[in-house]
Design a protein around this motif. Structure first.
Motif, PDB file in Angstrom:
ATOM      1  N   ARG A 114       0.807  -1.215   0.000  1.00 45.91           N
ATOM      2  CA  ARG A 114       0.000   0.000   0.000  1.00 45.91           C
ATOM      3  C   ARG A 114       0.841   1.266   0.000  1.00 45.91           C
ATOM      4  NH1 ARG A 114      -1.570   2.768   4.593  1.00 45.91           N
ATOM      5  NH2 ARG A 114      -3.207   4.349   4.270  1.00 45.91           N
ATOM      6  N   LYS A 115       1.834   1.364   0.871  1.00 47.32           N
ATOM      7  CA  LYS A 115       2.618   2.592   0.954  1.00 47.32           C
ATOM      8  C   LYS A 115       3.418   2.843  -0.327  1.00 47.32           C
ATOM      9  CE  LYS A 115       3.014   3.118   5.947  1.00 47.32           C
ATOM     10  NZ  LYS A 115       3.945   3.284   7.106  1.00 47.32           N
ATOM     11  N   GLN A 116       3.873   1.781  -0.967  1.00 43.15           N
ATOM     12  CA  GLN A 116       4.583   1.968  -2.239  1.00 43.15           C
ATOM     13  C   GLN A 116       3.644   2.517  -3.300  1.00 43.15           C
ATOM     14  OE1 GLN A 116       7.033  -1.253  -3.671  1.00 43.15           O
ATOM     15  NE2 GLN A 116       7.624  -1.873  -1.604  1.00 43.15           N
ATOM     16  N   GLN A 117       2.418   1.997  -3.336  1.00 43.69           N
ATOM     17  CA  GLN A 117       1.434   2.513  -4.282  1.00 43.69           C
ATOM     18  C   GLN A 117       1.202   4.001  -4.068  1.00 43.69           C
ATOM     19  OE1 GLN A 117      -2.265   0.376  -4.088  1.00 43.69           O
ATOM     20  NE2 GLN A 117      -1.263  -1.597  -3.832  1.00 43.69           N
ATOM     21  N   ILE A 118       1.064   4.381  -2.799  1.00 40.92           N
ATOM     22  CA  ILE A 118       0.761   5.777  -2.476  1.00 40.92           C
ATOM     23  C   ILE A 118       1.903   6.687  -2.898  1.00 40.92           C
ATOM     24  CG2 ILE A 118       0.399   7.393  -0.572  1.00 40.92           C
ATOM     25  CD1 ILE A 118      -1.085   5.093   0.878  1.00 40.92           C
ATOM     26  N   TRP A 119       3.138   6.315  -2.556  1.00 42.12           N
ATOM     27  CA  TRP A 119       4.274   7.187  -2.866  1.00 42.12           C
ATOM     28  C   TRP A 119       4.558   7.240  -4.359  1.00 42.12           C
ATOM     29  CZ3 TRP A 119       6.120  10.759   0.167  1.00 42.12           C
ATOM     30  CH2 TRP A 119       5.974  10.644   1.552  1.00 42.12           C
ATOM     31  N   ILE A 160      -0.990  12.567  -0.945  1.00 45.46           N
ATOM     32  CA  ILE A 160      -0.239  11.526  -0.228  1.00 45.46           C
ATOM     33  C   ILE A 160      -0.622  11.482   1.246  1.00 45.46           C
ATOM     34  CG2 ILE A 160       2.079  10.842   0.540  1.00 45.46           C
ATOM     35  CD1 ILE A 160       3.105  11.944  -2.162  1.00 45.46           C
ATOM     36  N   SER A 161      -0.719  12.638   1.893  1.00 46.45           N
ATOM     37  CA  SER A 161      -0.995  12.671   3.333  1.00 46.45           C
ATOM     38  C   SER A 161      -2.355  12.055   3.652  1.00 46.45           C
ATOM     39  CB  SER A 161      -0.924  14.108   3.844  1.00 46.45           C
ATOM     40  OG  SER A 161      -1.880  14.932   3.199  1.00 46.45           O
ATOM     41  N   GLN A 162      -3.356  12.310   2.823  1.00 48.30           N
ATOM     42  CA  GLN A 162      -4.680  11.734   3.077  1.00 48.30           C
ATOM     43  C   GLN A 162      -4.700  10.231   2.851  1.00 48.30           C
ATOM     44  OE1 GLN A 162      -8.306  14.275   2.198  1.00 48.30           O
ATOM     45  NE2 GLN A 162      -6.882  15.091   0.669  1.00 48.30           N
ATOM     46  N   GLU A 163      -3.975   9.782   1.831  1.00 46.41           N
ATOM     47  CA  GLU A 163      -3.905   8.343   1.586  1.00 46.41           C
ATOM     48  C   GLU A 163      -3.220   7.623   2.743  1.00 46.41           C
ATOM     49  OE1 GLU A 163      -5.113   6.364  -0.913  1.00 46.41           O
ATOM     50  OE2 GLU A 163      -6.208   8.134  -1.604  1.00 46.41           O
ATOM     51  N   GLU A 168      -8.069   7.226   1.906  1.00 48.75           N
ATOM     52  CA  GLU A 168      -9.110   7.808   1.071  1.00 48.75           C
ATOM     53  C   GLU A 168      -8.894   9.313   1.003  1.00 48.75           C
ATOM     54  OE1 GLU A 168     -13.069   7.604   2.650  1.00 48.75           O
ATOM     55  OE2 GLU A 168     -12.427   8.007   4.698  1.00 48.75           O
ATOM     56  N   GLN A 169      -9.584   9.945   0.061  1.00 45.74           N
ATOM     57  CA  GLN A 169      -9.485  11.391  -0.102  1.00 45.74           C
ATOM     58  C   GLN A 169     -10.736  12.031   0.485  1.00 45.74           C
ATOM     59  OE1 GLN A 169      -6.601  13.084  -1.659  1.00 45.74           O
ATOM     60  NE2 GLN A 169      -5.966  11.058  -0.957  1.00 45.74           N
ATOM     61  N   ARG A 170     -10.634  12.425   1.738  1.00 43.09           N
ATOM     62  CA  ARG A 170     -11.774  13.062   2.389  1.00 43.09           C
ATOM     63  C   ARG A 170     -11.924  14.514   1.939  1.00 43.09           C
ATOM     64  NH1 ARG A 170     -11.540  10.953   8.709  1.00 43.09           N
ATOM     65  NH2 ARG A 170     -11.554   8.713   8.223  1.00 43.09           N
ATOM     66  N   ILE A 171     -10.809  15.139   1.589  1.00 47.48           N
ATOM     67  CA  ILE A 171     -10.819  16.516   1.097  1.00 47.48           C
ATOM     68  C   ILE A 171     -10.263  16.493  -0.321  1.00 47.48           C
ATOM     69  CG2 ILE A 171      -9.988  18.862   1.443  1.00 47.48           C
ATOM     70  CD1 ILE A 171      -9.580  18.131   4.405  1.00 47.48           C
ATOM     71  N   GLN A 172     -11.097  16.808  -1.290  1.00 48.52           N
ATOM     72  CA  GLN A 172     -10.683  16.733  -2.684  1.00 48.52           C
ATOM     73  C   GLN A 172     -10.611  18.125  -3.304  1.00 48.52           C
ATOM     74  OE1 GLN A 172     -12.129  13.414  -5.060  1.00 48.52           O
ATOM     75  NE2 GLN A 172     -13.518  12.858  -3.403  1.00 48.52           N
ATOM     76  N   LEU A 173      -9.740  18.254  -4.282  1.00 47.31           N
ATOM     77  CA  LEU A 173      -9.653  19.500  -5.047  1.00 47.31           C
ATOM     78  C   LEU A 173     -10.549  19.399  -6.266  1.00 47.31           C
ATOM     79  CD1 LEU A 173      -5.836  20.326  -4.930  1.00 47.31           C
ATOM     80  CD2 LEU A 173      -7.641  20.954  -3.328  1.00 47.31           C
ATOM     81  N   LYS A 174     -11.238  20.488  -6.562  1.00 44.01           N
ATOM     82  CA  LYS A 174     -12.138  20.505  -7.711  1.00 44.01           C
ATOM     83  C   LYS A 174     -11.971  21.813  -8.473  1.00 44.01           C
ATOM     84  CE  LYS A 174     -15.600  17.297  -5.949  1.00 44.01           C
ATOM     85  NZ  LYS A 174     -17.031  16.938  -6.028  1.00 44.01           N
TER      86      LYS A 174
END
Length: 320
Positions: A114-119, A160-163, A168-174
């Motif tokens: 998981r952490k490798q995927q995220i980074w 990265i910090s949210q993952e 999950e992405q609780r705060i998303q950019l739009k």
């Protein structure tokens, strides 16, 4: 100083990454929902090659299309931190965030830890945007900008910090954009020069019509709640208006005529509005889920409260 908008907007790489992230599994005849518990080397190689192809193609297109017609120079730096009311920086943050988001989703398919995927996924946006910044460094019109690099880092860090914290992405950019009407005359001509004439050019380049949002999903922070809709978000937005140049509203046109429109106030705009997280709407149909992922890049049109830097307060019945 460059008078041309640069660095914001939505690079083609976002959509290419999204396309590959959604189609790569299907090409292997494996449903995208099948996420392995252990690393599958073949998938790692497929995703590595796909990422390299996307980056190479995107950069080649930029080098031949975006920079075409602009003189090149030796590598140099350029401080544009004070331009465009930082709307271009908001564009960098948004672009790095979404490139990383879709890359991270793509790497789930590899089965890597998981952490490798995220980074790996999360840093992809920063890497892509950084190479673009190097290309800027060799353009006479622009230059390598440390503030752009900082904005790229913020976008990737948000992903990265949210993952790492929540998976999950609780705060998303739009993103949202609306067409601006410019009065006939020098102002209209300047807008055409800066922001283009077509709908898509104006959508991607016109900082006066763009808004960038941070949209928080309420249910994600209160998962024991029985009354909160899973899809309900609250969004805060940032925009600007009255800009006809990077730093001020004066310019000299091609005929050598000097124009001074300093009386047009350059303002910042702040918004508060409800929003929809389409990815929280459940569906068994893959095509619908794919559509929801695409729609989630954009702010849902809704009523909005605006406060600008002049102290004015406005209520918009529908804002996009």
């Amino acid at each position: 100083m460059s008078l041309l908008p640069r660095g914001g907007g939505l690079p083609a790489g976002i959509f290419l990454l999204l396309l590959i992230s959604l189609t790569a599994p299907a090409q292997q005849k494996v449903p995208f929902s099948t996420l392995p518990d252990t690393t599958i080397k073949e998938r790692v190689w497929i995703l590595t090659g796909a990422t390299a192809a996307v980056y190479g193609t995107g950069l080649a297109v930029l080098s031949t299309a975006w920079y075409k017609g602009y003189p090149r120079s030796s590598f140099h730096f350029f401080n544009d931190a004070g331009e465009w009311k930082q709307m271009d920086k908001a564009g960098h943050i948004f672009s790095a965030y979404f490139e990383g988001k879709y890359s991270r989703e793509m790497w789930r398919w590899s089965g890597l830890p998981r952490k490798q995927q995220i980074w790996i996924g999360g840093l992809s946006g920063f890497a892509y945007q950084s190479v673009i910044e190097v290309l800027d460094g060799f353009s006479e019109k622009w230059g390598f900008s440390w503030s752009d690099m900082g904005a790229n880092a913020i976008g990737s860090a948000l992903l990265i910090s949210q993952e790492l914290a929540w998976d999950e992405q609780r705060i998303q950019l739009k993103f949202s954009s609306h067409p601006k009407n410019y009065p006939e005359g020098p102002v209209h001509e300047k807008a055409d020069q800066l922001f283009g004439k077509t709908f898509w050019e104006r959508t991607l380049k016109d900082y006066n019509g763009q808004t960038y949002w941070m949209s928080a999903n309420l249910y994600s922070f209160h998962k024991n709640s029985t009354w909160l809709p899973r899809w309900l978000n609250i969004a805060v937005g940032y925009g600007a208006d009255g800009m006809y140049g990077g730093r001020d509203n004066t310019w000299t046109d091609a005929q050598g005529v000097y124009h001074d429109y300093s009386h047009i106030r350059r303002i910042r705009q702040f918004y508060l509005s409800p929003d929809v997280d389409f990815t929280k709407i459940r569906s068994r149909k893959k095509g619908v889920r794919v559509l929801f992922q695409v729609l989630n890049m954009m702010k849902f049109p809704a009523p909005a409260l605006e406060i600008n830097s002049l102290g004015n307060v406005k209520l918009h019945a529908i804002y996009f």
